[in-house]
Design a protein around this motif. Structure first.
Motif, PDB file in Angstrom:
ATOM      1  N   ASP A   1       0.881  -1.225   0.026  1.00 34.09           N
ATOM      2  CA  ASP A   1      -0.011  -0.032   0.027  1.00 34.09           C
ATOM      3  C   ASP A   1       0.870   1.168   0.135  1.00 34.09           C
ATOM      4  O   ASP A   1       0.837   2.034   0.960  1.00 34.09           O
ATOM      5  CB  ASP A   1      -0.807  -0.071   1.085  1.00 34.09           C
ATOM      6  N   LEU A   2       1.725   1.391  -0.915  1.00 30.90           N
ATOM      7  CA  LEU A   2       2.464   2.572  -1.107  1.00 30.90           C
ATOM      8  C   LEU A   2       2.828   2.808  -2.548  1.00 30.90           C
ATOM      9  O   LEU A   2       2.652   2.012  -3.455  1.00 30.90           O
ATOM     10  CB  LEU A   2       3.653   2.630  -0.181  1.00 30.90           C
ATOM     11  N   THR A   3       3.297   4.202  -2.786  1.00 30.75           N
ATOM     12  CA  THR A   3       3.900   4.543  -4.179  1.00 30.75           C
ATOM     13  C   THR A   3       5.498   5.025  -3.909  1.00 30.75           C
ATOM     14  O   THR A   3       5.635   5.605  -2.905  1.00 30.75           O
ATOM     15  CB  THR A   3       3.137   5.497  -4.883  1.00 30.75           C
ATOM     16  N   GLU A   4       6.234   4.740  -4.924  1.00 32.54           N
ATOM     17  CA  GLU A   4       7.497   5.017  -4.936  1.00 32.54           C
ATOM     18  C   GLU A   4       7.868   6.173  -5.940  1.00 32.54           C
ATOM     19  O   GLU A   4       7.281   6.042  -7.255  1.00 32.54           O
ATOM     20  CB  GLU A   4       8.518   3.811  -5.481  1.00 32.54           C
ATOM     21  N   LEU A   5       8.509   7.297  -5.491  1.00 33.29           N
ATOM     22  CA  LEU A   5       8.640   8.453  -6.150  1.00 33.29           C
ATOM     23  C   LEU A   5      10.127   8.720  -6.301  1.00 33.29           C
ATOM     24  O   LEU A   5      10.765   8.376  -5.168  1.00 33.29           O
ATOM     25  CB  LEU A   5       7.871   9.658  -5.805  1.00 33.29           C
ATOM     26  N   VAL A   6      10.525   9.756  -7.235  1.00 37.16           N
ATOM     27  CA  VAL A   6      11.917  10.162  -7.149  1.00 37.16           C
ATOM     28  C   VAL A   6      11.784  11.712  -7.135  1.00 37.16           C
ATOM     29  O   VAL A   6      10.878  12.192  -7.777  1.00 37.16           O
ATOM     30  CB  VAL A   6      12.657   9.586  -8.521  1.00 37.16           C
ATOM     31  N   ASP A   7      12.938  12.111  -6.936  1.00 40.28           N
ATOM     32  CA  ASP A   7      13.178  13.751  -6.922  1.00 40.28           C
ATOM     33  C   ASP A   7      13.799  14.052  -8.336  1.00 40.28           C
ATOM     34  O   ASP A   7      15.033  13.458  -8.496  1.00 40.28           O
ATOM     35  CB  ASP A   7      13.935  14.136  -5.776  1.00 40.28           C
ATOM     36  N   PRO A   8      13.110  14.789  -9.181  1.00 42.53           N
ATOM     37  CA  PRO A   8      13.914  15.086 -10.448  1.00 42.53           C
ATOM     38  C   PRO A   8      15.152  15.861 -10.273  1.00 42.53           C
ATOM     39  O   PRO A   8      16.083  15.648 -11.434  1.00 42.53           O
ATOM     40  CB  PRO A   8      12.719  16.042 -11.249  1.00 42.53           C
ATOM     41  N   LYS A   9      15.426  16.353  -9.142  1.00 41.94           N
ATOM     42  CA  LYS A   9      16.808  17.014  -9.150  1.00 41.94           C
ATOM     43  C   LYS A   9      17.990  16.150  -8.626  1.00 41.94           C
ATOM     44  O   LYS A   9      18.964  16.437  -8.806  1.00 41.94           O
ATOM     45  CB  LYS A   9      16.600  18.005  -7.994  1.00 41.94           C
ATOM     46  N   TRP A  10      17.615  14.845  -8.283  1.00 45.01           N
ATOM     47  CA  TRP A  10      18.682  13.812  -8.167  1.00 45.01           C
ATOM     48  C   TRP A  10      19.351  13.383  -9.318  1.00 45.01           C
ATOM     49  O   TRP A  10      18.933  13.242 -10.504  1.00 45.01           O
ATOM     50  CB  TRP A  10      18.060  12.582  -7.714  1.00 45.01           C
ATOM     51  N   PRO A  11      20.694  13.419  -9.054  1.00 42.16           N
ATOM     52  CA  PRO A  11      21.649  13.183 -10.455  1.00 42.16           C
ATOM     53  C   PRO A  11      21.120  11.640 -10.968  1.00 42.16           C
ATOM     54  O   PRO A  11      21.093  10.774  -9.801  1.00 42.16           O
ATOM     55  CB  PRO A  11      22.863  13.242  -9.858  1.00 42.16           C
ATOM     56  N   GLU A  12      21.050  11.352 -12.055  1.00 43.51           N
ATOM     57  CA  GLU A  12      20.714  10.139 -12.740  1.00 43.51           C
ATOM     58  C   GLU A  12      21.807   9.598 -13.618  1.00 43.51           C
ATOM     59  O   GLU A  12      22.194  10.141 -14.349  1.00 43.51           O
ATOM     60  CB  GLU A  12      19.425  10.148 -13.309  1.00 43.51           C
ATOM     61  N   PRO A  13      22.260   8.345 -13.241  1.00 41.24           N
ATOM     62  CA  PRO A  13      23.569   8.031 -14.072  1.00 41.24           C
ATOM     63  C   PRO A  13      22.803   6.726 -15.283  1.00 41.24           C
ATOM     64  O   PRO A  13      21.739   7.044 -15.525  1.00 41.24           O
ATOM     65  CB  PRO A  13      23.975   6.698 -13.014  1.00 41.24           C
ATOM     66  N   GLU A  14      23.706   6.351 -15.802  1.00 51.72           N
ATOM     67  CA  GLU A  14      23.182   5.589 -17.083  1.00 51.72           C
ATOM     68  C   GLU A  14      22.144   4.379 -16.655  1.00 51.72           C
ATOM     69  O   GLU A  14      21.316   4.127 -17.515  1.00 51.72           O
ATOM     70  CB  GLU A  14      24.514   5.018 -18.023  1.00 51.72           C
ATOM     71  N   SER A  15      22.602   3.824 -15.396  1.00 53.23           N
ATOM     72  CA  SER A  15      21.886   2.732 -15.120  1.00 53.23           C
ATOM     73  C   SER A  15      20.406   3.337 -14.651  1.00 53.23           C
ATOM     74  O   SER A  15      20.410   4.021 -13.719  1.00 53.23           O
ATOM     75  CB  SER A  15      22.553   2.002 -14.079  1.00 53.23           C
ATOM     76  N   LYS A  16      19.253   2.472 -15.246  1.00 52.25           N
ATOM     77  CA  LYS A  16      17.978   3.076 -15.004  1.00 52.25           C
ATOM     78  C   LYS A  16      17.688   2.961 -13.419  1.00 52.25           C
ATOM     79  O   LYS A  16      17.624   2.090 -12.890  1.00 52.25           O
ATOM     80  CB  LYS A  16      16.919   2.296 -15.822  1.00 52.25           C
ATOM     81  N   GLY A  17      17.325   4.215 -13.021  1.00 54.95           N
ATOM     82  CA  GLY A  17      16.788   4.253 -11.707  1.00 54.95           C
ATOM     83  C   GLY A  17      17.779   4.398 -10.254  1.00 54.95           C
ATOM     84  O   GLY A  17      17.543   4.349  -9.200  1.00 54.95           O
ATOM     85  N   LEU A  18      18.954   4.339 -10.942  1.00 49.77           N
ATOM     86  CA  LEU A  18      20.336   4.302  -9.619  1.00 49.77           C
ATOM     87  C   LEU A  18      20.461   5.750  -9.394  1.00 49.77           C
ATOM     88  O   LEU A  18      21.631   6.148  -9.833  1.00 49.77           O
ATOM     89  CB  LEU A  18      21.496   3.520 -10.043  1.00 49.77           C
ATOM     90  N   TYR A  19      19.637   6.602  -8.865  1.00 52.05           N
ATOM     91  CA  TYR A  19      19.988   7.965  -8.521  1.00 52.05           C
ATOM     92  C   TYR A  19      20.955   7.992  -7.515  1.00 52.05           C
ATOM     93  O   TYR A  19      20.852   7.237  -6.468  1.00 52.05           O
ATOM     94  CB  TYR A  19      18.776   8.762  -8.128  1.00 52.05           C
ATOM     95  N   SER A  20      21.791   9.159  -7.626  1.00 48.59           N
ATOM     96  CA  SER A  20      22.808   9.216  -6.615  1.00 48.59           C
ATOM     97  C   SER A  20      22.087  10.015  -5.277  1.00 48.59           C
ATOM     98  O   SER A  20      21.772  11.228  -5.403  1.00 48.59           O
ATOM     99  CB  SER A  20      23.912  10.035  -6.965  1.00 48.59           C
ATOM    100  N   VAL A  21      21.819   9.459  -4.190  1.00 45.38           N
ATOM    101  CA  VAL A  21      21.241  10.072  -3.071  1.00 45.38           C
ATOM    102  C   VAL A  21      22.031   9.493  -1.722  1.00 45.38           C
ATOM    103  O   VAL A  21      21.572   8.578  -0.789  1.00 45.38           O
ATOM    104  CB  VAL A  21      19.831   9.606  -2.974  1.00 45.38           C
ATOM    105  N   PRO A  22      23.173  10.058  -1.602  1.00 38.41           N
ATOM    106  CA  PRO A  22      24.072   9.681  -0.498  1.00 38.41           C
ATOM    107  C   PRO A  22      23.706   9.665   0.880  1.00 38.41           C
ATOM    108  O   PRO A  22      23.732   8.692   1.883  1.00 38.41           O
ATOM    109  CB  PRO A  22      25.173  10.607  -0.719  1.00 38.41           C
ATOM    110  N   TRP A  23      22.435  10.690   1.193  1.00 37.26           N
ATOM    111  CA  TRP A  23      21.984  10.848   2.549  1.00 37.26           C
ATOM    112  C   TRP A  23      21.099   9.663   2.857  1.00 37.26           C
ATOM    113  O   TRP A  23      20.891   9.221   4.021  1.00 37.26           O
ATOM    114  CB  TRP A  23      21.284  11.950   2.737  1.00 37.26           C
ATOM    115  N   GLY A  24      20.655   8.991   1.771  1.00 34.19           N
ATOM    116  CA  GLY A  24      19.763   7.722   2.151  1.00 34.19           C
ATOM    117  C   GLY A  24      20.660   6.549   2.662  1.00 34.19           C
ATOM    118  O   GLY A  24      20.173   5.756   3.352  1.00 34.19           O
TER     119      GLY A  24
END
Length: 306
Positions: free
Chosen positions: A194-217
């Motif tokens: 019962d949830l939805t996953e979202l991303v921040d468009p400001k997060w740097p995105e690499p070539e690999s789909k979905g692997l955004y750089s979010v170090p604080w996580g």
């Protein structure tokens, strides 16, 4: 399969135990269970939605525990090694930190990913939130029993504590918000949460789909592990990212920045509890200040007398 896996592990201990001192029973069992038995993306390619992943995970956890006990009983005293498991997960952050529903949804995200395997090993059973949500959905779907298997009391005791270290694989983070999936959609691991996953468009995105750089996580995941599972020995078993662009020459700047960010988060001082702060920081600091103040007052007193 539990017995077969234990036979395989025993052979490995016999042949390599004099040289191998750290053993990982399973790497990323979430992927094995969900992508092998829920979505069918990976081998064996089964699409047993809402049931297959839970059954596969159940036997993986039982197999892990049996191998740990086998090593502990027959090989530990001889080879002086360690046995653990490696769990890979994304971190889940509430979209709205003031929303209780989003906070609870983010907790479910992490528990359905990481706690699914870690909680039985460290606390003896599946996360309570998994048991509640899957049980409720199962009842609404007319099932007499929950689609999430149960451990017997004996199995809970047998599984709990079967980890000398915890391997953690982590690559990225998702923002999480609450969403109610009606049970009429049919059984599914993904709708159970019962949830939805979202991303921040400001997060740097690499070539690999979905692997955004979010170090604080990564930092927040490590703190979660410390507080939830009694501060276990942790080895970071997976982390990294692909290059962001195709180059004729070496161009690793993106990867360098990614690794710097995640390593820096890992190197920060460990999370400490309020009581630890009092005993390890406040008390020594106050004691030191008292000594300094006493010394200053003594110097003033001696000068006045002279």
């Amino acid at each position: 399969m539990v017995t077969y896996f234990n036979d395989y592990a025993t052979l490995c201990f016999e042949r390599f135990g004099d040289r191998v001192k750290h053993w990982i029973t399973f790497n990323n069992p979430w992927s094995v269970a969900v992508e092998g038995y829920e979505t069918g993306e990976h081998a064996p390619g089964l699409k047993l939605r809402g049931t297959g992943a839970y059954k596969a995970a159940h036997h993986i956890i039982r197999a892990h525990a049996k191998v740990w006990h086998t090593y502990n009983k027959h090989w530990r005293s001889k080879h002086k090694g360690f046995v653990g498991i490696s769990l890979t997960t994304e971190w889940g952050e509430p979209v709205d930190i003031s929303s209780q529903k989003d906070i609870e949804a983010a907790e479910r995200f992490v528990q359905f990913n990481f706690g699914w395997f870690a909680n039985p090993i460290y606390n003896g059973d599946y996360p309570q939130i998994m048991k509640e949500y899957i049980g409720q959905k199962s009842a609404q779907q007319g099932l007499g029993l929950s689609r999430l298997p149960t451990f017997t009391s004996q199995e809970k005791s047998y599984i709990k504590g079967t980890s000398d270290f915890l391997g953690v694989g982590h690559f990225t983070t998702r923002y999480i918000t609450s969403r109610n999936f009606p049970s009429t959609q049919g059984p599914s691991y993904y709708t159970d949460r019962d949830l939805t996953e979202l991303v921040d468009p400001k997060w740097p995105e690499p070539e690999s789909k979905g692997l955004y750089s979010v170090p604080w996580g990564f930092r927040r995941l490590l703190n979660f592990v410390k507080t939830q599972y009694g501060n276990p020995m942790v080895y970071v078993t997976e982390n990294g990212v692909s290059e962001k662009m195709q180059c004729a020459q070496l161009c690793d700047e993106w990867r360098i920045q990614y690794l710097k960010g995640y390593i820096n988060e890992m190197l920060k001082d460990p999370l400490i509890t309020h009581m630890e702060m009092v005993t390890e920081i406040v008390v020594p600091t106050v004691f030191t200040l008292c000594i300094l103040i006493s010394a200053v007052l003594l110097m003033i007193l001696l000068r006045r007398q002279s």
